[in-house]
Design a protein around this motif. Structure first.
Motif, PDB file in Angstrom:
ATOM      1  N   SER A  43       0.825  -1.212   0.000  1.00  0.00           N
ATOM      2  CA  SER A  43       0.000   0.000   0.000  1.00  0.00           C
ATOM      3  C   SER A  43       0.861   1.264   0.000  1.00  0.00           C
ATOM      4  CB  SER A  43      -0.943  -0.001   1.200  1.00  0.00           C
ATOM      5  OG  SER A  43      -0.241  -0.185   2.421  1.00  0.00           O
ATOM      6  N   ALA A  44       1.938   1.269   0.773  1.00  0.00           N
ATOM      7  CA  ALA A  44       2.820   2.441   0.800  1.00  0.00           C
ATOM      8  C   ALA A  44       3.506   2.635  -0.547  1.00  0.00           C
ATOM      9  CB  ALA A  44       3.855   2.290   1.916  1.00  0.00           C
ATOM     10  N   ALA A  45       3.912   1.533  -1.189  1.00  0.00           N
ATOM     11  CA  ALA A  45       4.574   1.637  -2.489  1.00  0.00           C
ATOM     12  C   ALA A  45       3.615   2.173  -3.545  1.00  0.00           C
ATOM     13  CB  ALA A  45       5.129   0.275  -2.908  1.00  0.00           C
ATOM     14  N   ILE A  46       2.376   1.705  -3.523  1.00  0.00           N
ATOM     15  CA  ILE A  46       1.378   2.189  -4.478  1.00  0.00           C
ATOM     16  C   ILE A  46       1.172   3.691  -4.300  1.00  0.00           C
ATOM     17  CG2 ILE A  46      -1.092   2.137  -5.019  1.00  0.00           C
ATOM     18  CD1 ILE A  46      -0.982  -0.903  -4.488  1.00  0.00           C
ATOM     19  N   ARG A  47       1.067   4.114  -3.069  1.00  0.00           N
ATOM     20  CA  ARG A  47       0.849   5.538  -2.796  1.00  0.00           C
ATOM     21  C   ARG A  47       2.051   6.362  -3.293  1.00  0.00           C
ATOM     22  NH1 ARG A  47      -0.277   4.705   2.069  1.00  0.00           N
ATOM     23  NH2 ARG A  47      -2.542   4.667   1.899  1.00  0.00           N
ATOM     24  N   HIS A  48       3.258   5.910  -2.968  1.00  0.00           N
ATOM     25  CA  HIS A  48       4.466   6.669  -3.311  1.00  0.00           C
ATOM     26  C   HIS A  48       4.697   6.711  -4.818  1.00  0.00           C
ATOM     27  CE1 HIS A  48       8.403   8.457  -2.687  1.00  0.00           C
ATOM     28  NE2 HIS A  48       8.936   7.527  -3.466  1.00  0.00           N
ATOM     29  N   GLU A  49       4.548   5.563  -5.467  1.00  0.00           N
ATOM     30  CA  GLU A  49       4.875   5.473  -6.892  1.00  0.00           C
ATOM     31  C   GLU A  49       3.750   5.986  -7.787  1.00  0.00           C
ATOM     32  OE1 GLU A  49       7.872   4.576  -8.152  1.00  0.00           O
ATOM     33  OE2 GLU A  49       8.522   4.529  -6.052  1.00  0.00           O
ATOM     34  N   SER A  50       2.595   6.285  -7.213  1.00  0.00           N
ATOM     35  CA  SER A  50       1.474   6.777  -8.030  1.00  0.00           C
ATOM     36  C   SER A  50       1.834   8.073  -8.746  1.00  0.00           C
ATOM     37  CB  SER A  50       0.231   6.989  -7.168  1.00  0.00           C
ATOM     38  OG  SER A  50       0.406   8.052  -6.237  1.00  0.00           O
ATOM     39  N   PHE A  51       2.807   8.808  -8.221  1.00  0.00           N
ATOM     40  CA  PHE A  51       3.166  10.084  -8.832  1.00  0.00           C
ATOM     41  C   PHE A  51       3.980   9.913 -10.112  1.00  0.00           C
ATOM     42  CE2 PHE A  51       1.861  11.079  -4.609  1.00  0.00           C
ATOM     43  CZ  PHE A  51       1.147  12.260  -4.774  1.00  0.00           C
ATOM     44  N   GLY A  52       4.257   8.669 -10.490  1.00  0.00           N
ATOM     45  CA  GLY A  52       4.806   8.389 -11.809  1.00  0.00           C
ATOM     46  C   GLY A  52       3.741   8.361 -12.891  1.00  0.00           C
ATOM     47  N   LEU A  53       2.453   8.392 -12.486  1.00  0.00           N
ATOM     48  CA  LEU A  53       1.338   8.393 -13.426  1.00  0.00           C
ATOM     49  C   LEU A  53       0.831   9.803 -13.660  1.00  0.00           C
ATOM     50  CD1 LEU A  53      -0.915   5.490 -12.073  1.00  0.00           C
ATOM     51  CD2 LEU A  53       0.628   5.386 -14.028  1.00  0.00           C
ATOM     52  N   GLU A  54       0.069   9.947 -14.730  1.00  0.00           N
ATOM     53  CA  GLU A  54      -0.734  11.140 -14.916  1.00  0.00           C
ATOM     54  C   GLU A  54      -2.083  10.942 -14.215  1.00  0.00           C
ATOM     55  OE1 GLU A  54       0.590  13.644 -16.184  1.00  0.00           O
ATOM     56  OE2 GLU A  54       2.200  12.894 -17.478  1.00  0.00           O
ATOM     57  N   THR A  55      -2.714  12.031 -13.847  1.00  0.00           N
ATOM     58  CA  THR A  55      -4.051  11.915 -13.248  1.00  0.00           C
ATOM     59  C   THR A  55      -5.105  11.563 -14.295  1.00  0.00           C
ATOM     60  OG1 THR A  55      -4.457  14.292 -13.535  1.00  0.00           O
ATOM     61  CG2 THR A  55      -3.513  13.570 -11.431  1.00  0.00           C
ATOM     62  N   TYR A  56      -4.810  11.827 -15.570  1.00  0.00           N
ATOM     63  CA  TYR A  56      -5.770  11.599 -16.645  1.00  0.00           C
ATOM     64  C   TYR A  56      -5.676  10.177 -17.171  1.00  0.00           C
ATOM     65  CZ  TYR A  56      -7.864  11.889 -21.313  1.00  0.00           C
ATOM     66  OH  TYR A  56      -8.619  11.658 -22.441  1.00  0.00           O
ATOM     67  N   SER A  57      -6.822   9.551 -17.386  1.00  0.00           N
ATOM     68  CA  SER A  57      -6.885   8.224 -17.994  1.00  0.00           C
ATOM     69  C   SER A  57      -7.387   8.336 -19.424  1.00  0.00           C
ATOM     70  CB  SER A  57      -7.837   7.306 -17.216  1.00  0.00           C
ATOM     71  OG  SER A  57      -8.149   6.151 -17.991  1.00  0.00           O
ATOM     72  N   PRO A  58      -6.556   8.044 -20.416  1.00  0.00           N
ATOM     73  CA  PRO A  58      -7.043   8.036 -21.795  1.00  0.00           C
ATOM     74  C   PRO A  58      -7.979   6.870 -22.080  1.00  0.00           C
ATOM     75  CG  PRO A  58      -4.772   7.278 -21.711  1.00  0.00           C
ATOM     76  CD  PRO A  58      -5.113   7.740 -20.323  1.00  0.00           C
ATOM     77  N   TYR A  59      -7.944   5.844 -21.233  1.00  0.00           N
ATOM     78  CA  TYR A  59      -8.851   4.709 -21.412  1.00  0.00           C
ATOM     79  C   TYR A  59     -10.298   5.111 -21.142  1.00  0.00           C
ATOM     80  CZ  TYR A  59      -4.385   2.279 -20.755  1.00  0.00           C
ATOM     81  OH  TYR A  59      -3.073   1.868 -20.855  1.00  0.00           O
ATOM     82  N   GLN A  60     -10.486   5.964 -20.142  1.00  0.00           N
ATOM     83  CA  GLN A  60     -11.838   6.339 -19.733  1.00  0.00           C
ATOM     84  C   GLN A  60     -12.167   7.798 -20.045  1.00  0.00           C
ATOM     85  OE1 GLN A  60     -13.223   4.655 -15.900  1.00  0.00           O
ATOM     86  NE2 GLN A  60     -11.103   4.008 -15.578  1.00  0.00           N
ATOM     87  N   ASP A  61     -11.189   8.553 -20.533  1.00  0.00           N
ATOM     88  CA  ASP A  61     -11.342   9.982 -20.770  1.00  0.00           C
ATOM     89  C   ASP A  61     -11.860  10.669 -19.507  1.00  0.00           C
ATOM     90  OD1 ASP A  61     -11.301  12.432 -22.065  1.00  0.00           O
ATOM     91  OD2 ASP A  61     -13.293  12.164 -22.959  1.00  0.00           O
ATOM     92  N   ARG A  62     -11.220  10.329 -18.401  1.00  0.00           N
ATOM     93  CA  ARG A  62     -11.595  10.905 -17.113  1.00  0.00           C
ATOM     94  C   ARG A  62     -10.318  11.237 -16.353  1.00  0.00           C
ATOM     95  NH1 ARG A  62     -14.881   8.629 -13.379  1.00  0.00           N
ATOM     96  NH2 ARG A  62     -15.960  10.609 -13.197  1.00  0.00           N
ATOM     97  N   ASP A  63     -10.433  12.122 -15.369  1.00  0.00           N
ATOM     98  CA  ASP A  63      -9.266  12.611 -14.649  1.00  0.00           C
ATOM     99  C   ASP A  63      -9.501  12.498 -13.140  1.00  0.00           C
ATOM    100  OD1 ASP A  63      -7.192  14.459 -13.516  1.00  0.00           O
ATOM    101  OD2 ASP A  63      -6.865  14.918 -15.636  1.00  0.00           O
ATOM    102  N   LEU A  64      -8.486  11.991 -12.430  1.00  0.00           N
ATOM    103  CA  LEU A  64      -8.608  11.858 -10.979  1.00  0.00           C
ATOM    104  C   LEU A  64      -8.820  13.197 -10.283  1.00  0.00           C
ATOM    105  CD1 LEU A  64      -6.050   9.189  -9.656  1.00  0.00           C
ATOM    106  CD2 LEU A  64      -8.539   9.189  -9.407  1.00  0.00           C
ATOM    107  N   GLU A  65      -8.366  14.263 -10.903  1.00  0.00           N
ATOM    108  CA  GLU A  65      -8.556  15.573 -10.291  1.00  0.00           C
ATOM    109  C   GLU A  65     -10.031  15.964 -10.230  1.00  0.00           C
ATOM    110  OE1 GLU A  65      -6.035  18.512 -12.007  1.00  0.00           O
ATOM    111  OE2 GLU A  65      -4.230  17.665 -11.093  1.00  0.00           O
ATOM    112  N   ASP A  66     -10.857  15.292 -11.039  1.00  0.00           N
ATOM    113  CA  ASP A  66     -12.297  15.555 -11.024  1.00  0.00           C
ATOM    114  C   ASP A  66     -13.048  14.575 -10.129  1.00  0.00           C
ATOM    115  OD1 ASP A  66     -11.874  17.590 -12.895  1.00  0.00           O
ATOM    116  OD2 ASP A  66     -12.045  16.170 -14.564  1.00  0.00           O
ATOM    117  N   ALA A  67     -12.366  13.580  -9.610  1.00  0.00           N
ATOM    118  CA  ALA A  67     -12.995  12.598  -8.728  1.00  0.00           C
ATOM    119  C   ALA A  67     -12.959  13.099  -7.283  1.00  0.00           C
ATOM    120  CB  ALA A  67     -12.280  11.257  -8.842  1.00  0.00           C
ATOM    121  N   SER A  68     -13.782  12.507  -6.441  1.00  0.00           N
ATOM    122  CA  SER A  68     -13.867  12.903  -5.028  1.00  0.00           C
ATOM    123  C   SER A  68     -13.348  11.762  -4.171  1.00  0.00           C
ATOM    124  CB  SER A  68     -15.310  13.247  -4.658  1.00  0.00           C
ATOM    125  OG  SER A  68     -15.780  14.323  -5.447  1.00  0.00           O
TER     126      SER A  68
END
Length: 286
Positions: A43-68
């Motif tokens: 869980s700690a590794a997932i949290r830390h390494e998540s910043f290697g991703l973009e918040t936007y998903s081209p698969y779903q055309d959605r962005d984590l910045e718009d999620a709650s």
């Protein structure tokens, strides 16, 4: 100058709790791991390494910045007692559910599911489970221990009974486990065949779903960083499609587990796990 505390959350999951629809929490526990330990660091590794991703998903055309999504961090769990750890997980999941939010648990080994499932079942007595995994996890005990990651779905069956556990990608287990599954669970070995029909039926009946993903459903060629890798698994595109299919159901709680990050020094397994969590969060927030 005012400095803020260093609080690391999963990528863009910083919505205030009272406004969040989904609440992340980690369960860094692997005390019953039967082969290669290390999932407690997942869980700690997932949290830390998540910043290697973009918040936007081209698969779903959605962005984590718009999620709650609110990330409540990792629980501090007792490694000497499985029941104490499960009780702490249940308590956190129950608090999130009672506030009308969806808990997303990051493991840890697969036993952590049982704690969150107990909480969900108390609030949703007609609950079903959709289970992605390489393993049946239906042993009645493992070396005498009934609380083991090898027994977690059997313990869930003790609570739910027949016909309410839907298993996919299963390709490993004792002969007795497969016999038990054919008699008592809805078993779909090797692949996601039949998933759309299962989800359609659950949607039609408006049945609440607990969704549990053991990442070793993935083939070890794509995901070697897990405690019990099993050849013959699926790859990310298939898993993504299956996850988004499940997200069309009434999912009330979910988990992602069994990343052991140090077992893949390349970091590829952790990166894949992060992407699974991002896509799942977006799918659940639709």
């Amino acid at each position: 100058m005012t400095l803020a505390p260093n609080v690391e959350t999963f990528l863009a999951c910083d919505t205030p709790y009272d406004k969040a629809r989904i609440v992340l929490f980690g369960a860094p526990f692997d005390s019953t791991t039967s082969f290669r330990p290390g999932a407690r660091f997942g869980s700690a590794a997932i949290r830390h390494e998540s910043f290697g991703l973009e918040t936007y998903s081209p698969y779903q055309d959605r962005d984590l910045e718009d999620a709650s999504v609110f990330d409540s961090g990792d629980l501090e769990l007792c490694f000497g007692s499985s029941e104490a750890a499960l009780s702490a997980i249940e308590e956190r999941a129950a608090a999130i559910l009672s506030d009308g939010k969806l808990p997303l648990l990051l493991g840890g080994e697969h036993l952590v599911t049982l704690g969150a499932l107990r909480a969900a079942l108390k609030q949703y007595p007609d609950l079903h489970i959709i289970h992605f995994d390489a393993h049946t996890d239906l042993r009645d005990d493992y070396l005498g221990a009934r609380l083991s990651h090898a027994c977690v779905i059997r313990r869930c069956h003790d609570l739910l009974g027949d016909g309410r556990i839907h298993q996919f990608c299963i390709r490993s287990g004792l002969r007795e486990e497969f016999r038990f599954a054919r008699a008592h669970t809805d078993l779909h070995p090797f692949s996601f065949e039949g998933l759309e029909k299962v989800v359609q039926d659950l949607v039609r009946e408006d049945i609440p779903v607990y969704f549990t993903i053991d990442l070793d459903c993935l083939d070890p060629a794509a995901f070697p960083g897990t405690g019990t890798p099993e050849a013959g698994g699926v790859f990310f595109p298939s898993l993504l499609h299956a996850m988004l299919t499940v997200c069309t159901a009434r999912v009330i709680a979910a988990d992602v587990n069994e990343l052991a990050p140090m077992l893949d020094a390349s970091g590829a397994s952790t990166a894949l796990a992060c992407k699974v969590v991002r896509e799942l969060l977006l799918g659940l927030s639709r």
